[in-house]
Design a protein around this motif. Sequence first.
Motif, PDB file in Angstrom:
ATOM      1  N   ASP A  50       0.876  -1.162   0.000  1.00 24.63           N
ATOM      2  CA  ASP A  50       0.000   0.000   0.000  1.00 24.63           C
ATOM      3  C   ASP A  50       0.915   1.214   0.000  1.00 24.63           C
ATOM      4  O   ASP A  50       2.001   1.194   0.606  1.00 24.63           O
ATOM      5  CB  ASP A  50      -0.886   0.026   1.244  1.00 24.63           C
ATOM      6  CG  ASP A  50      -2.120  -0.868   1.118  1.00 24.63           C
ATOM      7  OD1 ASP A  50      -2.208  -1.639   0.142  1.00 24.63           O
ATOM      8  OD2 ASP A  50      -2.975  -0.796   2.011  1.00 24.63           O
ATOM      9  N   VAL A  51       0.499   2.261  -0.679  1.00 24.91           N
ATOM     10  CA  VAL A  51       1.308   3.469  -0.806  1.00 24.91           C
ATOM     11  C   VAL A  51       0.530   4.653  -0.255  1.00 24.91           C
ATOM     12  O   VAL A  51      -0.642   4.850  -0.588  1.00 24.91           O
ATOM     13  CB  VAL A  51       1.693   3.729  -2.276  1.00 24.91           C
ATOM     14  CG1 VAL A  51       2.453   5.039  -2.417  1.00 24.91           C
ATOM     15  CG2 VAL A  51       2.508   2.573  -2.841  1.00 24.91           C
ATOM     16  N   LEU A  52       1.186   5.441   0.577  1.00 28.21           N
ATOM     17  CA  LEU A  52       0.635   6.694   1.073  1.00 28.21           C
ATOM     18  C   LEU A  52       1.212   7.810   0.223  1.00 28.21           C
ATOM     19  O   LEU A  52       2.426   7.968   0.139  1.00 28.21           O
ATOM     20  CB  LEU A  52       0.999   6.903   2.540  1.00 28.21           C
ATOM     21  CG  LEU A  52       0.648   8.257   3.157  1.00 28.21           C
ATOM     22  CD1 LEU A  52      -0.855   8.513   3.111  1.00 28.21           C
ATOM     23  CD2 LEU A  52       1.169   8.330   4.590  1.00 28.21           C
ATOM     24  N   GLU A  53       0.323   8.564  -0.431  1.00 29.80           N
ATOM     25  CA  GLU A  53       0.729   9.717  -1.224  1.00 29.80           C
ATOM     26  C   GLU A  53       0.083  10.956  -0.630  1.00 29.80           C
ATOM     27  O   GLU A  53      -1.139  11.029  -0.512  1.00 29.80           O
ATOM     28  CB  GLU A  53       0.322   9.563  -2.692  1.00 29.80           C
ATOM     29  CG  GLU A  53       0.762  10.750  -3.525  1.00 29.80           C
ATOM     30  CD  GLU A  53       0.239  10.759  -4.946  1.00 29.80           C
ATOM     31  OE1 GLU A  53       0.689  11.611  -5.722  1.00 29.80           O
ATOM     32  OE2 GLU A  53      -0.646   9.940  -5.279  1.00 29.80           O
ATOM     33  N   ILE A  54       0.902  11.922  -0.270  1.00 24.89           N
ATOM     34  CA  ILE A  54       0.415  13.181   0.295  1.00 24.89           C
ATOM     35  C   ILE A  54       0.484  14.246  -0.793  1.00 24.89           C
ATOM     36  O   ILE A  54       1.510  14.391  -1.452  1.00 24.89           O
ATOM     37  CB  ILE A  54       1.275  13.626   1.502  1.00 24.89           C
ATOM     38  CG1 ILE A  54       1.355  12.533   2.563  1.00 24.89           C
ATOM     39  CG2 ILE A  54       0.776  14.950   2.075  1.00 24.89           C
ATOM     40  CD1 ILE A  54       0.048  12.153   3.200  1.00 24.89           C
ATOM     41  N   PRO A 109      -2.819   7.521   8.929  1.00 29.42           N
ATOM     42  CA  PRO A 109      -2.898   6.733   7.699  1.00 29.42           C
ATOM     43  C   PRO A 109      -3.138   5.244   7.944  1.00 29.42           C
ATOM     44  O   PRO A 109      -3.661   4.551   7.079  1.00 29.42           O
ATOM     45  CB  PRO A 109      -1.548   6.968   7.023  1.00 29.42           C
ATOM     46  CG  PRO A 109      -0.635   7.395   8.114  1.00 29.42           C
ATOM     47  CD  PRO A 109      -1.491   8.085   9.136  1.00 29.42           C
ATOM     48  N   LEU A 110      -2.795   4.757   9.116  1.00 30.99           N
ATOM     49  CA  LEU A 110      -2.963   3.328   9.394  1.00 30.99           C
ATOM     50  C   LEU A 110      -4.422   2.902   9.405  1.00 30.99           C
ATOM     51  O   LEU A 110      -4.726   1.724   9.244  1.00 30.99           O
ATOM     52  CB  LEU A 110      -2.287   2.964  10.710  1.00 30.99           C
ATOM     53  CG  LEU A 110      -0.763   3.094  10.694  1.00 30.99           C
ATOM     54  CD1 LEU A 110      -0.181   2.754  12.059  1.00 30.99           C
ATOM     55  CD2 LEU A 110      -0.153   2.242   9.612  1.00 30.99           C
ATOM     56  N   ALA A 111      -5.324   3.837   9.567  1.00 33.75           N
ATOM     57  CA  ALA A 111      -6.750   3.517   9.512  1.00 33.75           C
ATOM     58  C   ALA A 111      -7.195   3.187   8.088  1.00 33.75           C
ATOM     59  O   ALA A 111      -8.291   2.672   7.895  1.00 33.75           O
ATOM     60  CB  ALA A 111      -7.566   4.691  10.057  1.00 33.75           C
ATOM     61  N   HIS A 112      -6.326   3.475   7.105  1.00 33.99           N
ATOM     62  CA  HIS A 112      -6.707   3.311   5.705  1.00 33.99           C
ATOM     63  C   HIS A 112      -5.764   2.427   4.904  1.00 33.99           C
ATOM     64  O   HIS A 112      -6.003   2.202   3.723  1.00 33.99           O
ATOM     65  CB  HIS A 112      -6.768   4.690   5.036  1.00 33.99           C
ATOM     66  CG  HIS A 112      -7.619   5.665   5.753  1.00 33.99           C
ATOM     67  ND1 HIS A 112      -8.987   5.716   5.603  1.00 33.99           N
ATOM     68  CD2 HIS A 112      -7.305   6.619   6.676  1.00 33.99           C
ATOM     69  CE1 HIS A 112      -9.471   6.668   6.376  1.00 33.99           C
ATOM     70  NE2 HIS A 112      -8.483   7.225   7.030  1.00 33.99           N
ATOM     71  N   PHE A 144       5.665   2.571  10.783  1.00 32.31           N
ATOM     72  CA  PHE A 144       4.657   1.872   9.992  1.00 32.31           C
ATOM     73  C   PHE A 144       5.060   1.742   8.528  1.00 32.31           C
ATOM     74  O   PHE A 144       4.531   0.922   7.808  1.00 32.31           O
ATOM     75  CB  PHE A 144       3.284   2.564  10.107  1.00 32.31           C
ATOM     76  CG  PHE A 144       3.181   3.893   9.403  1.00 32.31           C
ATOM     77  CD1 PHE A 144       2.791   3.960   8.073  1.00 32.31           C
ATOM     78  CD2 PHE A 144       3.457   5.087  10.069  1.00 32.31           C
ATOM     79  CE1 PHE A 144       2.679   5.175   7.419  1.00 32.31           C
ATOM     80  CE2 PHE A 144       3.346   6.304   9.420  1.00 32.31           C
ATOM     81  CZ  PHE A 144       2.961   6.354   8.090  1.00 32.31           C
ATOM     82  N   TRP A 145       5.994   2.559   8.069  1.00 24.47           N
ATOM     83  CA  TRP A 145       6.395   2.571   6.662  1.00 24.47           C
ATOM     84  C   TRP A 145       7.673   1.764   6.451  1.00 24.47           C
ATOM     85  O   TRP A 145       8.507   1.668   7.329  1.00 24.47           O
ATOM     86  CB  TRP A 145       6.587   4.001   6.162  1.00 24.47           C
ATOM     87  CG  TRP A 145       7.437   4.852   7.059  1.00 24.47           C
ATOM     88  CD1 TRP A 145       7.007   5.676   8.061  1.00 24.47           C
ATOM     89  CD2 TRP A 145       8.869   4.948   7.063  1.00 24.47           C
ATOM     90  NE1 TRP A 145       8.075   6.279   8.685  1.00 24.47           N
ATOM     91  CE2 TRP A 145       9.229   5.848   8.082  1.00 24.47           C
ATOM     92  CE3 TRP A 145       9.875   4.373   6.303  1.00 24.47           C
ATOM     93  CZ2 TRP A 145      10.556   6.188   8.360  1.00 24.47           C
ATOM     94  CZ3 TRP A 145      11.197   4.696   6.584  1.00 24.47           C
ATOM     95  CH2 TRP A 145      11.518   5.603   7.597  1.00 24.47           C
ATOM     96  N   GLN A 146       7.800   1.206   5.249  1.00 25.51           N
ATOM     97  CA  GLN A 146       9.023   0.486   4.860  1.00 25.51           C
ATOM     98  C   GLN A 146      10.053   1.427   4.263  1.00 25.51           C
ATOM     99  O   GLN A 146      11.235   1.321   4.571  1.00 25.51           O
ATOM    100  CB  GLN A 146       8.704  -0.556   3.776  1.00 25.51           C
ATOM    101  CG  GLN A 146       8.210  -1.858   4.259  1.00 25.51           C
ATOM    102  CD  GLN A 146       8.133  -2.840   3.081  1.00 25.51           C
ATOM    103  OE1 GLN A 146       8.046  -2.474   1.917  1.00 25.51           O
ATOM    104  NE2 GLN A 146       8.141  -4.112   3.419  1.00 25.51           N
ATOM    105  N   THR A 147       9.596   2.294   3.347  1.00 29.18           N
ATOM    106  CA  THR A 147      10.488   3.232   2.679  1.00 29.18           C
ATOM    107  C   THR A 147       9.797   4.571   2.484  1.00 29.18           C
ATOM    108  O   THR A 147       8.569   4.655   2.485  1.00 29.18           O
ATOM    109  CB  THR A 147      10.923   2.719   1.279  1.00 29.18           C
ATOM    110  OG1 THR A 147       9.767   2.605   0.454  1.00 29.18           O
ATOM    111  CG2 THR A 147      11.640   1.377   1.364  1.00 29.18           C
ATOM    112  N   LEU A 148      10.625   5.602   2.298  1.00 30.11           N
ATOM    113  CA  LEU A 148      10.152   6.947   1.984  1.00 30.11           C
ATOM    114  C   LEU A 148      10.798   7.360   0.661  1.00 30.11           C
ATOM    115  O   LEU A 148      12.023   7.332   0.542  1.00 30.11           O
ATOM    116  CB  LEU A 148      10.590   7.948   3.062  1.00 30.11           C
ATOM    117  CG  LEU A 148      10.150   7.702   4.495  1.00 30.11           C
ATOM    118  CD1 LEU A 148      10.914   8.622   5.446  1.00 30.11           C
ATOM    119  CD2 LEU A 148       8.663   7.932   4.630  1.00 30.11           C
ATOM    120  N   THR A 149       9.985   7.711  -0.316  1.00 27.26           N
ATOM    121  CA  THR A 149      10.478   8.264  -1.573  1.00 27.26           C
ATOM    122  C   THR A 149       9.776   9.599  -1.711  1.00 27.26           C
ATOM    123  O   THR A 149       8.582   9.657  -2.012  1.00 27.26           O
ATOM    124  CB  THR A 149      10.140   7.338  -2.766  1.00 27.26           C
ATOM    125  OG1 THR A 149      10.680   6.039  -2.499  1.00 27.26           O
ATOM    126  CG2 THR A 149      10.709   7.885  -4.063  1.00 27.26           C
TER     127      THR A 149
END
Length: 187
Positions: A50-54, A109-112, A144-149
């Motif tokens: 899953d990817v979080l994009e802000i 973000p963990l709720a989603h 909670f994240w594996q990587t940050l790009t």
Amino acid sequence: MSDMTALPPLSQVIAAHGLSARKSLGQNFLLDLNLTAKIARQAGDLSACDVLEIGPGPGGLTRGLLMEGARHVLAVEKDARCLPALQEIAEAAPGRLTLLNADALGLDPLAHLAPPIRIVANLPYNVGTELLIRWLTPPDWPPFWQTLTLMFQREVAERIVAVPGSKAYGRLALLAQWRCDARIVIH
């Protein structure tokens, strides 16, 4: 997979929805889909993530993430003007894109999202550093994240990767390099 190729060019999307980047929101829209695909590839294999994009704006990077195979993208956009353009992308990638009209600074973000999670974002300039610091200083480690790009203004990126003794070296470099392998991969 999806019908992302049927979407119109971003310049047409921006014109159709009357969008323009607002300095007050720290916006800078990425329009080159070759560049957004390249950025998405920098995040590695996204097919099981899953990817979080802000701050997706009209969705240039969002398209890149989905076309590069992201399992699911949570796009958090504060500017409601961008939501209709993003909805078009969601319709082209059924079930793979969730849109939230929210301020990323007040969001859990963990709720989603479901692990593993990667964060890939062209961060709004006015909150980019604050978000990075929050992601690097969670109450529990590992985060909670594996990587940050992440995309930053050049000056901020240079502060993040600055070496000890250099003029740009400071708190941000120390924190980022303590927690990550910080490096600039695209100019």
